[in-house]
Design a protein around this motif. Sequence first.
Motif: not given
Length: 394
Positions: A265-292
């Motif tokens: 229901r939150p996926f269906l009835f509440s607006s999507a996550v904002t652009v900067p949040d998604v892009a920032a999270t992608l960058a965080a994943v990059d950092i985690l995948e690159e090094s421990t």
Amino acid sequence: MSQKLKWIDEELQNLQDAGLYNKIRTLSSPQGAWLVVDGKHVLNFCSNNYLGLANHPRVINAAQQAMQQYGLGPGAVRTIAGTMDLHLQLEQRMAAFKRVEDAITFQSGFTANTGSIPALVGKGDMIFSDELNHASIIDGSRLSGATITRYNHADPADLQAKIESHAGTYRRGLIITDGVFSMDGDYPPLDKIADIAEAHDLMLMVDDAHGEGVLGEGGRGIVDHFKLHGRVDVEVGTFSKAFGVVGGVVAGNARIIEWLRQRGRPFLFSSAVTVPDVAATLAAVDILEESTELVDRLWANAAFFKQEMLNLGFDTGKTMTPITPVMLGDVTLAREFSRRLYEENVFAMALGFPTVPVGLARIRVMISATHSQEDLEQALQAFARVGRDLGVIG
């Protein structure tokens, strides 16, 4: 004057009288090892910013660049006109990071739980829930309408007994546990729980909000820690802690993820996550995948701090992670301890009922990879002074 809201005044006064009233402090600086809190420069032991990504230059830059390209808000729910290619990229990356079949993102970890649980079970079904599970699991379980059976904390034997005692009384069954319990810093024997789930053909769900970025290879979480890939149906996570941003994710079995796209229901009835949040999270994943490196530093800091606290004579409970509770028992003592620490320029909040059970009040210390050796030593000196003054240690 109307009396219809007088009860609120009375309840607020009751909270104050019992020492349970929350006085919310205000930050006026970025997250980091040090903060400006209510105008004071203090050492930070409160934030869930485990890896320091909330203020990482690459994360900030990714958000800024994405806003220039896509704007800010998505303007719609995901199923109408709110799904951007960035959302799909993040879901694909999280599925790969978690080593599962698929993933779906939500607005927060809380909505990930309240959206997924009612989609998986309902009236006539049963949820077997660890007694210390997070409030979002409790609320999601209540929303589902399923019967809720609590089992003793991190106790596979009691879980097994509860399942056997309710055999034949429900349609579908779901076992839910936190991956890391945020108040005590411990985690369950997930391998044994997975064995039980498989033996009884029950779905298994783990809320790994405090495990992602902390446990497992490069912070992949508790499922990776126990090498249970493919044996946990649903992994719920949040981007608001180790990832340093905001948002939630459900990763796991592809059929379940597709069902959540249709019925979460939150996926269906509440607006999507904002652009900067998604892009920032992608960058965080990059950092985690690159090094421990950041995860390794987090654990090294935690090991040093916890050992020194034990050497001083403090009770750090049953923690198994960088979360370090300083057990004090009495909520009034805990709040006074926190106040005195703040005077020593150490920001570490007291936690009491209803966040933790009555009689188990504590200072919860949140260690971060951003803390330097000097930071940790300064904090230890402050804990020692306050602990001796208040008679907590000798």
